[in-house]
Design an enzyme around this catalytic site. Sequence first.
Site, short mmCIF file in Angstrom:
data_model
loop_
_atom_site.label_atom_id
_atom_site.label_comp_id
_atom_site.label_asym_id
_atom_site.label_seq_id
_atom_site.Cartn_x
_atom_site.Cartn_y
_atom_site.Cartn_z
N ALA A 63 0.84 -1.19 0.00
CA ALA A 63 0.00 0.00 0.00
C ALA A 63 0.88 1.25 0.00
CB ALA A 63 -0.88 -0.01 1.25
N GLU A 107 0.04 -9.36 -0.56
CA GLU A 107 -1.39 -9.69 -0.47
C GLU A 107 -2.03 -9.75 -1.85
OE1 GLU A 107 -1.75 -6.54 2.63
OE2 GLU A 107 -3.18 -7.95 3.49
N1 CAA Z 1 4.55 3.46 0.01
C1 CAA Z 1 5.00 4.66 -0.36
N2 CAA Z 1 6.31 4.92 -0.60
C2 CAA Z 1 7.16 3.91 -0.46
C3 CAA Z 1 6.76 2.62 -0.07
C4 CAA Z 1 5.38 2.41 0.15
N3 CAA Z 1 4.90 1.21 0.49
N4 CAA Z 1 7.85 1.83 -0.01
C5 CAA Z 1 8.90 2.59 -0.35
N5 CAA Z 1 8.49 3.85 -0.63
C6 CAA Z 1 9.30 4.97 -1.11
C7 CAA Z 1 10.27 5.45 -0.06
O1 CAA Z 1 9.68 6.37 0.80
C8 CAA Z 1 11.36 6.04 -0.90
O2 CAA Z 1 10.91 7.30 -1.30
P1 CAA Z 1 11.96 8.51 -1.44
O3 CAA Z 1 12.94 8.08 -2.49
O4 CAA Z 1 11.10 9.67 -1.82
O5 CAA Z 1 12.60 8.65 -0.09
C9 CAA Z 1 11.37 5.16 -2.15
O6 CAA Z 1 10.11 4.49 -2.16
C10 CAA Z 1 12.45 4.12 -2.14
O7 CAA Z 1 12.41 3.42 -0.90
P2 CAA Z 1 13.73 3.07 -0.09
O8 CAA Z 1 14.59 4.28 -0.02
O9 CAA Z 1 13.31 2.43 1.15
O10 CAA Z 1 14.41 2.02 -1.10
P3 CAA Z 1 15.08 0.61 -0.83
O11 CAA Z 1 15.42 0.10 -2.16
O12 CAA Z 1 16.13 0.71 0.21
O13 CAA Z 1 13.92 -0.28 -0.18
C11 CAA Z 1 11.78 -1.32 0.03
C12 CAA Z 1 12.80 -0.64 -0.92
C13 CAA Z 1 12.35 -2.64 0.55
C14 CAA Z 1 10.53 -1.57 -0.75
C15 CAA Z 1 11.51 -0.39 1.25
O14 CAA Z 1 11.19 0.88 0.76
C16 CAA Z 1 10.38 -0.82 2.14
O15 CAA Z 1 10.58 -1.65 3.00
N6 CAA Z 1 9.21 -0.23 1.93
C17 CAA Z 1 8.08 -0.43 2.83
C18 CAA Z 1 7.39 -1.71 2.55
C19 CAA Z 1 6.20 -1.84 3.46
O16 CAA Z 1 6.25 -1.60 4.64
N7 CAA Z 1 5.07 -2.23 2.87
C20 CAA Z 1 3.86 -2.37 3.59
C21 CAA Z 1 3.03 -1.17 3.37
S1 CAA Z 1 1.63 -1.20 4.40
C22 CAA Z 1 0.54 -2.17 3.60
O17 CAA Z 1 0.80 -2.68 2.55
C23 CAA Z 1 -0.77 -2.29 4.32
C24 CAA Z 1 -1.69 -3.22 3.71
O18 CAA Z 1 -1.78 -4.33 4.14
C25 CAA Z 1 -2.60 -2.82 2.67
#
Ligand code: CAA
Length: 703
Positions: A63, A107
């Site tokens: 998300a 998911e």
């Molecule tokens: N939503 C919005 N922005 C996101 C995102 C997300 N889920 N995941 C990453 N981003 C953004 C970051 O904020 C970052 O933005 P900026 O460049 O503007 O700072 C950009 O994407 C790149 O992210 P990283 O700098 O973290 O890059 P990375 O390559 O080191 O890591 C990643 C990539 C492993 C995907 C890491 O970003 C991460 O762990 N993201 C979060 C994943 C997460 O928690 N997902 C669950 C979301 S909640 C959900 O999904 C609820 C549900 O059940 C519906």
Amino acid sequence: MNPLVSYQVEAGIALLSLSRPPVNALGQPLRAALLAALQQAGSDAAVHAIILQGAAGLFSAGADINEFGSEASFAPPSLPDVLQCVTQLKKPIIAAISGTALGGGLELALACGYRIASRDARLGLPEINLGLLPGAGGTQRLPRLIDVEAALDLMISGQPIGTARALQLGLVDRVVAEPATLLEACRSFAAGLLAEHSPAQPAPRFARPGADLSTDFFPAYLASHEARWKDRLAPRLVLAAVEAACLLPLDDGLKREETLFKQAEASAQSTALRHVFFAEREAARIPGIEASIPLRPVNTVAVIGAGTMGGGIAMNFVNAGIPVILLEQKAEALERGLANIRKNYEISVQRGKLDATQLEQRMQLLRGTLEYADIADADLVIEAVFEKMEIKQQVFCTLDEVCKPGAILASNTSSLDVDQIAGVTRRPQDVVGTHFFSPANVMRLLEVVRGSATAPDVLATVLKLARRIGKVAVVSRICFGFIGNRMLEPYNREAHRLVLEGATPARVDGVLTGLGLNMGVLSMTDLAGVDVNFLVRDANRAAFAHDPSYYKLGDALYALGRFGQKTARGFYLYEGRQRQDDPEVIAIAEKLAGELHVPRRAIGEQEIHDRCLFMLINEGIQLLDEGIALRAGDIDLVWINGYGFPAWLGGPMHYAEQLGLKPVLEGIRHYRDTLGDYGRMWFQPAPLLERLVAAGKTRIEKL
Ligand code: CAA
């Protein structure tokens, strides 16, 4: 064609590619585009099967975190609705998973009937790290696909897993060794499904999840985890959702999940954890330094000093596969340092975190030397010698002589002026501070101290490298103690003073651990060493001469050789790791209070909380005003990753915003006005806090 989801049909198979850089976050625009593409594929007579992939080698990171807490989060089509549509399609749909499938991304894959992953993919449900639970069917669909305990582990740990484990669990149907052949493999898998008239959705592997669990499984799980979860809400909600998966039919379970998810999303804890997520990414951005700045290559690192700190620092790089040369003055010290590192790795092997081959591989990346000439080619040198200016300057003079041009010269100092260290070299632009926290191989925080001459590319290189070795790096300008230890000082001082005024150490610490801190500040002092604390204070004594009561209790304990845990006595009396209040400490406090004319009285928990926390917050705000810290979020990261401040409170700055800046300011003024000379001396509100409140601001920012 929608630019967010491309749609191509070839040989009866529709290929849907998510294309919303950087991570295919499933925000409303992507959800709408995906739904439209799914409906198109569903009604397209030329389409018999569907493959869903992420363009550019990344399936989806879930998300869109930016939407949480706003109406956009469930704006139609909501993610659960889109996924419901996926499950209702009459045509087989295969998730082609490359890169990452996290949270809502996984998911989405779970809603597909079939999942094929390329070998290097990572799959996980990290929502818990954001104070959430999987809210798009994950808590209900995963326990129907894989063993319920494994499903619960995945959600509670929040840790992603690799494809070997995913295959073993039955989370994916196939793993493709060569990422480049993923689509080809999905196409032939789809052809096979069509040839065999396979159903769009295979029957769930576990129609009744948890049927084999004992009746008290969920209460027992809660009982065995509760102490570790402290006040965290999200793990409890995950558990409730998975229990619902075991008790309710799917549709009812999905409704229950949605209710629990919305509760989590609206919680202050989730707001705080989302703040931390974005703060971590923001911390890497330094105003005035472009992301595109060319970095200095770092392929070899030298560490000066093989003590506990030097050894721990060296391990970080070795763990990331970067060769390290460890330099010591004497052969015995070097051997002892190398042996300690081996011992640490052996403990990891015993705990099953490393195997014997990996241990040897790591040790092979490590080389010891007694000769400065051997580190001449190192790209980065980190000095980790005794915390004394003259000693550090001596080392840097030598480094200036021997190191190759362009090498980054870093000092692991916790308080010293990096400019004075840089000043003894002919290359101050190459000098930077890297303050690791002990144990350096474990603690996530790295304070990167920017000297007045530190070159932008040196700073950018160190920040990038920090990420490579798994650290959260925060930039600090120079001041005594930098961000973390400078804030520790008034917080710790208040704890000392409260004991003088009548609170016991256990009561002071109890309020802090009750808030969720890993340790109370007085037990932390006992762990770090009352003597260490004394020596740091002693070097700076003139600055506090105006307060006759300043840390008097700490000084008295030092004089008695009560150095803390290592001497089994400090603020507490220790038996092994068990600690208890010691009547002798209370008697010393009473005696000192008498001598200093400090009235002793019963002190309530609220006062302990407010005095310790408000002084911590006040100093943080002052640091921001002085430009030592770039942002409030940076300060929060320092305290979460270096001092055990609970992430679910968002760090001290975010916590202050939650309490309200006005009440914090009023609290500080109250103690300024009621604690006599002491109050007037220390409870002076930071001018920035006063300005923020006067301007009606609710967020801590520069003004
Ligand atoms: N939503 C919005 N922005 C996101 C995102 C997300 N889920 N995941 C990453 N981003 C953004 C970051 O904020 C970052 O933005 P900026 O460049 O503007 O700072 C950009 O994407 C790149 O992210 P990283 O700098 O973290 O890059 P990375 O390559 O080191 O890591 C990643 C990539 C492993 C995907 C890491 O970003 C991460 O762990 N993201 C979060 C994943 C997460 O928690 N997902 C669950 C979301 S909640 C959900 O999904 C609820 C549900 O059940 C519906």
